[in-house]
Design a protein around this motif. Structure first.
Motif, PDB file in Angstrom:
ATOM      1  N   CYS A  21      45.084  18.084  90.705  1.00  8.35           N
ATOM      2  CA  CYS A  21      45.004  16.677  90.310  1.00  8.35           C
ATOM      3  C   CYS A  21      43.620  16.448  89.731  1.00  8.35           C
ATOM      4  CB  CYS A  21      45.245  15.769  91.503  1.00  8.35           C
ATOM      5  SG  CYS A  21      45.196  14.003  91.117  1.00  8.35           S
ATOM      6  N   ALA A  22      43.590  16.106  88.465  1.00 12.89           N
ATOM      7  CA  ALA A  22      42.330  15.860  87.768  1.00 12.89           C
ATOM      8  C   ALA A  22      42.176  14.372  87.507  1.00 12.89           C
ATOM      9  CB  ALA A  22      42.303  16.626  86.454  1.00 12.89           C
ATOM     10  N   ALA A  23      40.962  13.887  87.658  1.00 15.69           N
ATOM     11  CA  ALA A  23      40.661  12.484  87.389  1.00 15.69           C
ATOM     12  C   ALA A  23      39.820  12.370  86.130  1.00 15.69           C
ATOM     13  CB  ALA A  23      39.925  11.860  88.565  1.00 15.69           C
ATOM     14  N   SER A  24      40.129  11.385  85.339  1.00 25.17           N
ATOM     15  CA  SER A  24      39.307  11.084  84.177  1.00 25.17           C
ATOM     16  C   SER A  24      39.033   9.595  84.146  1.00 25.17           C
ATOM     17  CB  SER A  24      40.001  11.522  82.882  1.00 25.17           C
ATOM     18  OG  SER A  24      41.243  10.857  82.736  1.00 25.17           O
ATOM     19  N   ILE A  69      45.373  20.479 101.506  1.00 25.46           N
ATOM     20  CA  ILE A  69      44.727  19.689 100.461  1.00 25.46           C
ATOM     21  C   ILE A  69      43.235  20.007 100.485  1.00 25.46           C
ATOM     22  CG2 ILE A  69      44.386  17.680 101.959  1.00 25.46           C
ATOM     23  CD1 ILE A  69      44.877  15.890  99.495  1.00 25.46           C
ATOM     24  N   SER A  70      42.633  20.078  99.296  1.00 25.48           N
ATOM     25  CA  SER A  70      41.210  20.378  99.217  1.00 25.48           C
ATOM     26  C   SER A  70      40.592  19.657  98.030  1.00 25.48           C
ATOM     27  CB  SER A  70      40.976  21.884  99.099  1.00 25.48           C
ATOM     28  OG  SER A  70      41.572  22.401  97.924  1.00 25.48           O
ATOM     29  N   ARG A  71      39.271  19.574  98.065  1.00 29.08           N
ATOM     30  CA  ARG A  71      38.526  18.886  97.014  1.00 29.08           C
ATOM     31  C   ARG A  71      37.537  19.855  96.373  1.00 29.08           C
ATOM     32  NH1 ARG A  71      35.917  15.106 101.328  1.00 29.08           N
ATOM     33  NH2 ARG A  71      36.067  17.139 102.327  1.00 29.08           N
ATOM     34  N   MET A  77      38.169  17.572  91.124  1.00 29.97           N
ATOM     35  CA  MET A  77      39.566  17.951  91.219  1.00 29.97           C
ATOM     36  C   MET A  77      40.008  17.904  92.679  1.00 29.97           C
ATOM     37  SD  MET A  77      40.754  19.021  88.166  1.00 29.97           S
ATOM     38  CE  MET A  77      42.012  20.241  88.509  1.00 29.97           C
ATOM     39  N   VAL A  78      41.270  17.666  92.870  1.00 28.36           N
ATOM     40  CA  VAL A  78      41.900  17.794  94.175  1.00 28.36           C
ATOM     41  C   VAL A  78      43.076  18.759  94.033  1.00 28.36           C
ATOM     42  CG1 VAL A  78      43.203  16.604  95.981  1.00 28.36           C
ATOM     43  CG2 VAL A  78      41.181  15.525  94.981  1.00 28.36           C
TER      44      VAL A  78
END
Length: 124
Positions: A21-24, A69-71, A77-78
């Motif tokens: 999971c990428a954040a922008s 789950i990891s960061r 990214m997650v």
């Protein structure tokens, strides 16, 4: 914040997949990051969450001991590592972020931003 989930696919039972999971637009800072899944004909269900700021992740009983789950702070990214997959894990998987508290973090309606979903299919 915009979210992009990826990594889904077709795998045999007992296999593994890692979702990303990428954040922008901004970072995950200040958010709870959750993974949810929805199988055809079913409601969206909680899988796991983690607070970007720290603390232990929480898992649904159905995935406990199999999913992690990891960061990655550097990459913003997650990840969701899924091992020992079962046919009942077949679903579209969504990452989401929200400013939740402990009592609301398992509830999808408290998450404000969602990725588009990535399909996981586990064959028997």
């Amino acid at each position: 914040v915009q979210l992009q989930a990826s990594g889904g696919g077709l795998v045999q039972a007992g296999g593994s997949l890692r979702l990303s999971c990428a954040a922008s637009g901004r970072t995950f800072s200040g958010y709870t990051v959750g993974w949810f899944r929805q199988a055809p004909g079913n409601e969206r269900e909680f899988v796991t969450y983690i607070r970007w700021s720290g603390g232990s992740p929480v898992y649904a009983d159905s995935v406990k001991g199999r999913f992690t789950i990891s960061r990655d702070f550097a990459k913003n990214m997650v990840y969701l590592q899924m091992n020992s997959l079962k046919p009942e894990d077949t679903a579209a998987y969504y990452c989401a972020v929200g400013r939740t508290i402990t009592s609301t973090s398992r509830n999808a309606r408290y998450y404000d931003h969602w990725g588009q979903g990535t399909l996981v299919t586990v064959s028997s």
